[in-house]
Design a protein around this motif. Structure first.
Motif, PDB file in Angstrom:
ATOM      1  N   ILE A  78       5.281  -8.956  -6.464  1.00  0.00           N
ATOM      2  CA  ILE A  78       6.395  -8.422  -7.216  1.00  0.00           C
ATOM      3  C   ILE A  78       5.967  -8.296  -8.667  1.00  0.00           C
ATOM      4  CG2 ILE A  78       7.447 -10.744  -7.407  1.00  0.00           C
ATOM      5  CD1 ILE A  78      10.199  -9.298  -7.548  1.00  0.00           C
ATOM      6  N   ASN A  79       6.191  -7.135  -9.237  1.00  0.00           N
ATOM      7  CA  ASN A  79       5.960  -6.904 -10.662  1.00  0.00           C
ATOM      8  C   ASN A  79       7.217  -7.374 -11.385  1.00  0.00           C
ATOM      9  OD1 ASN A  79       6.083  -5.695 -13.247  1.00  0.00           O
ATOM     10  ND2 ASN A  79       4.746  -4.025 -12.605  1.00  0.00           N
ATOM     11  N   LEU A  80       7.105  -8.482 -12.101  1.00  0.00           N
ATOM     12  CA  LEU A  80       8.299  -9.081 -12.692  1.00  0.00           C
ATOM     13  C   LEU A  80       8.821  -8.293 -13.889  1.00  0.00           C
ATOM     14  CD1 LEU A  80       7.385 -12.859 -12.436  1.00  0.00           C
ATOM     15  CD2 LEU A  80       8.790 -11.476 -10.910  1.00  0.00           C
ATOM     16  N   SER A  81       8.012  -7.410 -14.417  1.00  0.00           N
ATOM     17  CA  SER A  81       8.459  -6.558 -15.522  1.00  0.00           C
ATOM     18  C   SER A  81       9.249  -5.361 -15.004  1.00  0.00           C
ATOM     19  CB  SER A  81       7.256  -6.091 -16.337  1.00  0.00           C
ATOM     20  OG  SER A  81       7.653  -5.204 -17.365  1.00  0.00           O
ATOM     21  N   ALA A  82       8.681  -4.662 -14.046  1.00  0.00           N
ATOM     22  CA  ALA A  82       9.305  -3.448 -13.523  1.00  0.00           C
ATOM     23  C   ALA A  82      10.218  -3.718 -12.335  1.00  0.00           C
ATOM     24  CB  ALA A  82       8.232  -2.455 -13.111  1.00  0.00           C
ATOM     25  N   ASP A  83      10.161  -4.941 -11.794  1.00  0.00           N
ATOM     26  CA  ASP A  83      10.922  -5.297 -10.593  1.00  0.00           C
ATOM     27  C   ASP A  83      10.562  -4.372  -9.432  1.00  0.00           C
ATOM     28  OD1 ASP A  83      14.432  -5.760  -9.653  1.00  0.00           O
ATOM     29  OD2 ASP A  83      12.606  -6.823  -9.042  1.00  0.00           O
ATOM     30  N   THR A  84       9.283  -4.145  -9.270  1.00  0.00           N
ATOM     31  CA  THR A  84       8.803  -3.387  -8.124  1.00  0.00           C
ATOM     32  C   THR A  84       8.011  -4.315  -7.224  1.00  0.00           C
ATOM     33  OG1 THR A  84       6.848  -2.734  -9.400  1.00  0.00           O
ATOM     34  CG2 THR A  84       8.698  -1.191  -9.356  1.00  0.00           C
ATOM     35  N   THR A  85       7.918  -3.932  -5.962  1.00  0.00           N
ATOM     36  CA  THR A  85       7.249  -4.787  -4.993  1.00  0.00           C
ATOM     37  C   THR A  85       6.266  -4.000  -4.139  1.00  0.00           C
ATOM     38  OG1 THR A  85       9.070  -4.408  -3.437  1.00  0.00           O
ATOM     39  CG2 THR A  85       9.187  -6.403  -4.779  1.00  0.00           C
ATOM     40  N   GLY A  86       5.357  -4.716  -3.506  1.00  0.00           N
ATOM     41  CA  GLY A  86       4.429  -4.134  -2.543  1.00  0.00           C
ATOM     42  C   GLY A  86       4.122  -5.170  -1.491  1.00  0.00           C
ATOM     43  N   TYR A  87       4.172  -4.769  -0.236  1.00  0.00           N
ATOM     44  CA  TYR A  87       4.004  -5.737   0.850  1.00  0.00           C
ATOM     45  C   TYR A  87       2.870  -5.307   1.770  1.00  0.00           C
ATOM     46  CZ  TYR A  87       8.871  -6.637  -0.564  1.00  0.00           C
ATOM     47  OH  TYR A  87      10.027  -6.908  -1.282  1.00  0.00           O
TER      48      TYR A  87
END
Lengths: 109, 123
Positions: free
Chosen positions: B51-60
């Protein structure tokens, strides 16, 4: 997926010996993305070496890493009692982007 | 100093969901990527996602797509990992880990690890 195969599975040595651990990749890995971790029983892994050869902060100079392409090595000179642990290699690239080796257990002979 | 403190052990039945928390301290929370890595009993390590805590994006990882969710709470500097439709093969210790370098200069390696949360899936 880039598969990392570590050998040997278990290495039995005595304090003061030199340990040589291997990590072989199923395809070429950018050496800047090859990392080694140490894990002691009941603990989380600890970052040891990054970029195949750069020691992390606080890691003694008896630990060294080398290699390129598909073959990487972690060498531990003059083993200390606290060095007996499990060692994992990790790479970044491909899909999934992060993969780990299955680990080499370094045990006291 | 940097600390990642995870929630306690969980026992779940097959088909249930589990949600593990990881509270961060000692650094600016939103400037880093955080990941989850798991380790099945006697096995190696498996990367699950980030999780990118700055952009609130994720990748699984594709293997867990559809069952895995990572979220953040910036007010408490906590990240969460929720895994649904649990199967016995999900039995593992789950680690939250910080990616060294921050979102500005990610280093693709993990410099701080939580203490681990054992999750057992058993009927």
């Amino acid at each position: 997926e880039i598969v990392l195969t570590q050998s040997p599975g278990t290495l039995s040595l005595s304090p003061g010996d030199r340990a040589t651990l291997s990590c072989r990749a199923s395809q070429s890995v950018d050496s800047r993305q090859l990392v080694w971790y140490q894990q002691k029983p009941g603990q989380a892994p600890r970052l040891l070496i990054s970029g195949a050869s750069t020691r992390a902060t606080g890691i003694p100079d008896r630990f060294s890493g080398s290699g390129s392409g598909t073959d990487f090595t972690l060498t531990i000179n003059r083993l200390e009692p606290e060095d007996f642990a499990v060692y994992f290699c990790q790479q970044y690239g491909g899909s999934p982007p992060y993969t780990f080796g299955q680990g080499t257990k370094l045990e006291i002979k | 100093q940097v600390q990642l403190v995870q929630s306690g052990a969980e026992v779940k039945k097959p088909g249930a969901s589990v949600k593990v928390s990881c509270k961060a301290s000692g650094y600016t929370f939103t400037t880093y990527y955080m990941h989850w890595v798991r380790q099945a009993p006697g096995q190696g390590l498996e990367w699950m996602g980030f999780i990118n805590l700055s952009a609130d994006t994720t990748g699984y990882t594709q293997k867990l797509q559809g069952r895995l969710s990572m979220t953040r709470d910036t007010s408490t500097s906590t990240i969460y990992m929720e895994l649904s439709s649990l199967i016995s093969e999900d039995t593992a210790v789950y680690y939250c880990v910080r990616e060294e370098g921050g979102v500005a200069v990610p280093k693709q390696r993990f410099d701080y690890w939580g203490q681990g949360t054992p999750v057992t899936v058993s009927s």
